[in-house]
Design a protein around this motif. Structure first.
Motif, PDB file in Angstrom:
ATOM      1  N   SER A  19       0.852  -1.187   0.000  1.00  0.00           N
ATOM      2  CA  SER A  19       0.000   0.000   0.000  1.00  0.00           C
ATOM      3  C   SER A  19       0.891   1.242   0.000  1.00  0.00           C
ATOM      4  O   SER A  19       1.812   1.350   0.816  1.00  0.00           O
ATOM      5  CB  SER A  19      -0.910  -0.001   1.230  1.00  0.00           C
ATOM      6  N   VAL A  20       0.630   2.158  -0.940  1.00  0.00           N
ATOM      7  CA  VAL A  20       1.428   3.383  -1.052  1.00  0.00           C
ATOM      8  C   VAL A  20       0.508   4.580  -0.833  1.00  0.00           C
ATOM      9  O   VAL A  20      -0.466   4.769  -1.557  1.00  0.00           O
ATOM     10  CB  VAL A  20       2.098   3.482  -2.446  1.00  0.00           C
ATOM     11  N   LEU A  21       0.823   5.373   0.187  1.00  0.00           N
ATOM     12  CA  LEU A  21      -0.004   6.531   0.527  1.00  0.00           C
ATOM     13  C   LEU A  21       0.674   7.812   0.051  1.00  0.00           C
ATOM     14  O   LEU A  21       1.852   8.041   0.331  1.00  0.00           O
ATOM     15  CB  LEU A  21      -0.204   6.597   2.045  1.00  0.00           C
ATOM     16  N   GLN A  22      -0.085   8.628  -0.664  1.00  0.00           N
ATOM     17  CA  GLN A  22       0.398   9.966  -1.018  1.00  0.00           C
ATOM     18  C   GLN A  22      -0.473  10.986  -0.297  1.00  0.00           C
ATOM     19  O   GLN A  22      -1.660  11.112  -0.587  1.00  0.00           O
ATOM     20  CB  GLN A  22       0.327  10.200  -2.527  1.00  0.00           C
ATOM     21  N   PRO A  23       0.078  11.706   0.683  1.00  0.00           N
ATOM     22  CA  PRO A  23      -0.733  12.695   1.419  1.00  0.00           C
ATOM     23  C   PRO A  23      -1.269  13.767   0.477  1.00  0.00           C
ATOM     24  O   PRO A  23      -0.744  13.971  -0.621  1.00  0.00           O
ATOM     25  CB  PRO A  23       0.256  13.302   2.420  1.00  0.00           C
ATOM     26  N   GLN A  24      -2.299  14.450   0.940  1.00  0.00           N
ATOM     27  CA  GLN A  24      -2.904  15.513   0.132  1.00  0.00           C
ATOM     28  C   GLN A  24      -1.886  16.598  -0.203  1.00  0.00           C
ATOM     29  O   GLN A  24      -1.863  17.127  -1.305  1.00  0.00           O
ATOM     30  CB  GLN A  24      -4.098  16.106   0.879  1.00  0.00           C
ATOM     31  N   ASN A  25      -1.043  16.941   0.774  1.00  0.00           N
ATOM     32  CA  ASN A  25       0.009  17.923   0.530  1.00  0.00           C
ATOM     33  C   ASN A  25       1.349  17.326   0.978  1.00  0.00           C
ATOM     34  O   ASN A  25       1.777  17.509   2.121  1.00  0.00           O
ATOM     35  CB  ASN A  25      -0.269  19.218   1.288  1.00  0.00           C
ATOM     36  N   PRO A  26       2.022  16.582   0.072  1.00  0.00           N
ATOM     37  CA  PRO A  26       3.265  15.909   0.473  1.00  0.00           C
ATOM     38  C   PRO A  26       4.400  16.859   0.830  1.00  0.00           C
ATOM     39  O   PRO A  26       5.329  16.479   1.530  1.00  0.00           O
ATOM     40  CB  PRO A  26       3.622  15.058  -0.754  1.00  0.00           C
ATOM     41  N   ILE A  27       4.319  18.124   0.365  1.00  0.00           N
ATOM     42  CA  ILE A  27       5.390  19.093   0.677  1.00  0.00           C
ATOM     43  C   ILE A  27       5.285  19.537   2.135  1.00  0.00           C
ATOM     44  O   ILE A  27       6.283  19.704   2.830  1.00  0.00           O
ATOM     45  CB  ILE A  27       5.323  20.306  -0.271  1.00  0.00           C
ATOM     46  N   CYS A  28       4.074  19.734   2.617  1.00  0.00           N
ATOM     47  CA  CYS A  28       3.863  20.247   3.984  1.00  0.00           C
ATOM     48  C   CYS A  28       3.623  19.139   5.018  1.00  0.00           C
ATOM     49  O   CYS A  28       3.368  19.444   6.183  1.00  0.00           O
ATOM     50  CB  CYS A  28       2.674  21.213   4.003  1.00  0.00           C
ATOM     51  N   TYR A  29       3.709  17.888   4.593  1.00  0.00           N
ATOM     52  CA  TYR A  29       3.374  16.780   5.504  1.00  0.00           C
ATOM     53  C   TYR A  29       4.295  16.772   6.729  1.00  0.00           C
ATOM     54  O   TYR A  29       3.844  16.590   7.864  1.00  0.00           O
ATOM     55  CB  TYR A  29       3.465  15.447   4.751  1.00  0.00           C
ATOM     56  N   ALA A  30       5.593  16.986   6.508  1.00  0.00           N
ATOM     57  CA  ALA A  30       6.536  17.021   7.643  1.00  0.00           C
ATOM     58  C   ALA A  30       6.240  18.212   8.551  1.00  0.00           C
ATOM     59  O   ALA A  30       6.302  18.106   9.778  1.00  0.00           O
ATOM     60  CB  ALA A  30       7.973  17.089   7.127  1.00  0.00           C
ATOM     61  N   TRP A  31       5.895  19.361   7.953  1.00  0.00           N
ATOM     62  CA  TRP A  31       5.557  20.544   8.753  1.00  0.00           C
ATOM     63  C   TRP A  31       4.346  20.257   9.635  1.00  0.00           C
ATOM     64  O   TRP A  31       4.311  20.636  10.813  1.00  0.00           O
ATOM     65  CB  TRP A  31       5.269  21.727   7.832  1.00  0.00           C
ATOM     66  N   GLU A  32       3.351  19.575   9.059  1.00  0.00           N
ATOM     67  CA  GLU A  32       2.152  19.223   9.848  1.00  0.00           C
ATOM     68  C   GLU A  32       2.523  18.291  11.002  1.00  0.00           C
ATOM     69  O   GLU A  32       1.984  18.399  12.110  1.00  0.00           O
ATOM     70  CB  GLU A  32       1.118  18.545   8.939  1.00  0.00           C
ATOM     71  N   GLY A  33       3.481  17.379  10.728  1.00  0.00           N
ATOM     72  CA  GLY A  33       3.967  16.500  11.804  1.00  0.00           C
ATOM     73  C   GLY A  33       4.672  17.282  12.890  1.00  0.00           C
ATOM     74  O   GLY A  33       4.512  17.006  14.083  1.00  0.00           O
ATOM     75  N   GLY A  34       5.435  18.312  12.484  1.00  0.00           N
ATOM     76  CA  GLY A  34       6.117  19.167  13.457  1.00  0.00           C
ATOM     77  C   GLY A  34       5.133  19.941  14.312  1.00  0.00           C
ATOM     78  O   GLY A  34       5.343  20.124  15.516  1.00  0.00           O
ATOM     79  N   LYS A  35       4.043  20.377  13.689  1.00  0.00           N
ATOM     80  CA  LYS A  35       3.001  21.108  14.427  1.00  0.00           C
ATOM     81  C   LYS A  35       2.374  20.201  15.487  1.00  0.00           C
ATOM     82  O   LYS A  35       2.173  20.604  16.639  1.00  0.00           O
ATOM     83  CB  LYS A  35       1.945  21.603  13.442  1.00  0.00           C
ATOM     84  N   LEU A  36       2.090  18.953  15.091  1.00  0.00           N
ATOM     85  CA  LEU A  36       1.521  17.990  16.047  1.00  0.00           C
ATOM     86  C   LEU A  36       2.509  17.690  17.177  1.00  0.00           C
ATOM     87  O   LEU A  36       2.124  17.582  18.339  1.00  0.00           O
ATOM     88  CB  LEU A  36       1.155  16.678  15.325  1.00  0.00           C
ATOM     89  N   LEU A  37       3.793  17.561  16.804  1.00  0.00           N
ATOM     90  CA  LEU A  37       4.806  17.248  17.810  1.00  0.00           C
ATOM     91  C   LEU A  37       4.936  18.382  18.824  1.00  0.00           C
ATOM     92  O   LEU A  37       5.072  18.148  20.030  1.00  0.00           O
ATOM     93  CB  LEU A  37       6.150  16.997  17.117  1.00  0.00           C
ATOM     94  N   ALA A  38       4.872  19.627  18.324  1.00  0.00           N
ATOM     95  CA  ALA A  38       5.001  20.784  19.219  1.00  0.00           C
ATOM     96  C   ALA A  38       3.835  20.878  20.199  1.00  0.00           C
ATOM     97  O   ALA A  38       3.963  21.472  21.280  1.00  0.00           O
ATOM     98  CB  ALA A  38       5.095  22.061  18.392  1.00  0.00           C
ATOM     99  N   GLU A  39       2.685  20.304  19.817  1.00  0.00           N
ATOM    100  CA  GLU A  39       1.507  20.315  20.693  1.00  0.00           C
ATOM    101  C   GLU A  39       1.503  19.142  21.671  1.00  0.00           C
ATOM    102  O   GLU A  39       0.647  19.055  22.544  1.00  0.00           O
ATOM    103  CB  GLU A  39       0.229  20.269  19.838  1.00  0.00           C
ATOM    104  N   ASN A  40       2.475  18.234  21.508  1.00  0.00           N
ATOM    105  CA  ASN A  40       2.564  17.054  22.360  1.00  0.00           C
ATOM    106  C   ASN A  40       2.965  17.465  23.784  1.00  0.00           C
ATOM    107  O   ASN A  40       3.887  18.261  23.959  1.00  0.00           O
ATOM    108  CB  ASN A  40       3.614  16.097  21.761  1.00  0.00           C
ATOM    109  N   PRO A  41       2.297  16.923  24.804  1.00  0.00           N
ATOM    110  CA  PRO A  41       2.656  17.278  26.190  1.00  0.00           C
ATOM    111  C   PRO A  41       4.104  16.948  26.542  1.00  0.00           C
ATOM    112  O   PRO A  41       4.699  17.575  27.417  1.00  0.00           O
ATOM    113  CB  PRO A  41       1.685  16.435  27.039  1.00  0.00           C
ATOM    114  N   ASP A  42       4.682  15.948  25.848  1.00  0.00           N
ATOM    115  CA  ASP A  42       6.066  15.543  26.145  1.00  0.00           C
ATOM    116  C   ASP A  42       7.105  16.377  25.398  1.00  0.00           C
ATOM    117  O   ASP A  42       8.306  16.120  25.526  1.00  0.00           O
ATOM    118  CB  ASP A  42       6.282  14.057  25.768  1.00  0.00           C
TER     119      ASP A  42
END
Length: 306
Positions: free
Chosen positions: A258-281
Motif C-alpha cells: 500500500s502506497v499513501l500519497q498525502p494531500q500535501n506531500p510538501i507540507c506533511y513534515a511541517w504538519e507533523g512538526g506542528k503535532l509534535l510541538a503540541e505534544n505534552p512531552d
C-alpha cells in the motif's frame, strides 16, 4: 519559546556543533529541537493511524531522496537509504536537454523548474510512451507546446491546450514556444533509473525493497503496507501509481503493498512538526539554553535522535 529545526540524516558532527552554537550562542534561543523531516512525517502518520506500528517514509526533495523505515516512532538506522537524485538534478537535466535540442536555457533555472512542474509526468510504461513520442503530428499524444514567459505580457509560462496546438510548429504570434516530447517523462524517469544518466545507484522501487529487506523478517509485511510518499517530486502525475506498480512487482506475492500519497506531500513534515510541538512531552525533547550552557554539545547528542 521553543524552536524546531530539521536537518538531513547522518549530518556531519561538525555541522551539528556549529548549528548548536549558532542557535544557542548567536541567536540566544531559549530552547531548540533538531530532528529529521522524515521523523516528523512518521509522527504525523502514526498520529493518524494509531493501529500501525511501522511505516517507511520516502522523502524525495530538492537535493536527494531518502527512504527511511520507522517502527514505534523511531527510525531504524540500518534501513536508511539515500538516492542522490532530487528536484535540482531533474531541473538541471531538463535544462541540458532543452539547450541541446532547442534553445539555450542554462541560465533559466527558475523558468525551467516551472516547465518541469507544469508538463513532466511519470510514465507507467516507458517504452510504450517512447514509441508514442516518436510519432508525427496529432498521433503524438505526448507532445506539448509550452509558452515561455516574457515577464511583460506573459508573467508566467503555461502549457498550450492541445486543441490550440499547431502541429507544424509554426505560430504567428510573438510567443516563444518550447516543444516538449519524450523529455516530459524521461526526466522524472531518472528517479526510477538513475543509471540512465550514469548515476550508479538503485532506483526508487529497488531502494524501498532493499530498505525493507534489511528489517527483521516479521516486520517486513508491515512496512510494505505503510509506504508514505513526501516531498515535491512525489507531485509528478503518475508518481504514486508507478511506485506501487514497481514495488508490487518486487515484493513477495503474499505481502500486501500500500502506497499513501498525502494531500500535501510538501507540507506533511511541517504538519507533523506542528503535532509534535503540541505534544505534552515536547518540553522533555528539547534542549534549553541552560542545558546547553551547562553540558555543551553532548546534551544535544544525547537528546536529538538525528
Amino acid at each position: 519559546m521553543y524552536n524546531l529545526i530539521t536537518e538531513p540524516y547522518f549530518n556531519f558532527t561538525s555541522i551539528q556543533e556549529s548549528m548548536n552554537e549558532i542557535l544557542f550562542e548567536e541567536y540566544q534561543f531559549q530552547a531548540a529541537l533538531r530532528i529529521n523531516g522524515g521523523s516528523l512525517s512518521a509522527h504525523r502518520y502514526f498520529q493518524e493511524n494509531n493501529s500501525e506500528l511501522c511505516c517507511i517514509v520516502v522523502d524525495s526533495g530538492f537535493s536527494f531522496t531518502h527512504i527511511v523505515p520507522y517502527c514505534r516512532g523511531r527510525k531504524m538506522k540500518d534501513g536508511i537509504c539515500r538516492i542522490n537524485v532530487g528536484g535540482k538534478l531533474l531541473t538541471n537535466h531538463l535544462k541540458e536537454i532543452i539547450s541541446y535540442r532547442q534553445l539555450h536555457v542554462m541560465d533559466e533555472t527558475y523558468v525551467i523548474n516551472q516547465v518541469k512542474e507544469d508538463v513532466c509526468y511519470v510514465s507507467q510504461d516507458f517504452y510504450k510512451d517512447m514509441g508514442i513520442a516518436q510519432l508525427k503530428g496529432e498521433e503524438n499524444l505526448v507532445m506539448r507546446d509550452y509558452v515561455l514567459p516574457d515577464f511583460s505580457a506573459i508573467k508566467k509560462g503555461f502549457c498550450k491546450p492541445r486543441e490550440e496546438m499547431n502541429f507544424t510548429g509554426k505560430y504567428k504570434t510573438g510567443e516563444q514556444i518550447l516543444r516538449l516530447t519524450n523529455e516530459r517523462f524521461a526526466v522524472p524517469e531518472m528517479l526510477f533509473h538513475p543509471a540512465d544518466i550514469g548515476i550508479q545507484e538503485m532506483g526508487l522501487p529497488e531502494a524501498i525493497v532493499n530498505s525493507i529487506n534489511k528489517m527483521p523478517e516479521e516486520m517486513q509485511p508491515h512496512f510494505f503496507k505503510n509506504i508514505i510518499l513526501t516531498g515535491g517530486n512525489t507531485l509528478f502525475p503518475g508518481f504514486r501509481d508507478r511506485v506501487y506498480k514497481d514495488v508490487r512487482a518486487l515484493a513477495p506475492t503474499e505481502f500486501q503493498v500500500s502506497v499513501l500519497q498525502p494531500q500535501n506531500p510538501i507540507c506533511y513534515a511541517w504538519e507533523g512538526g506542528k503535532l509534535l510541538a503540541e505534544n505534552p512531552d515536547f518540553e522533555e525533547m528539547v534542549v534549553t539554553r541552560e542545558d546547553y550552557e551547562e553540558n555543551g554539545h553532548i546534551i544535544c547528542e544525547e537528546k536529538f535522535d538525528v
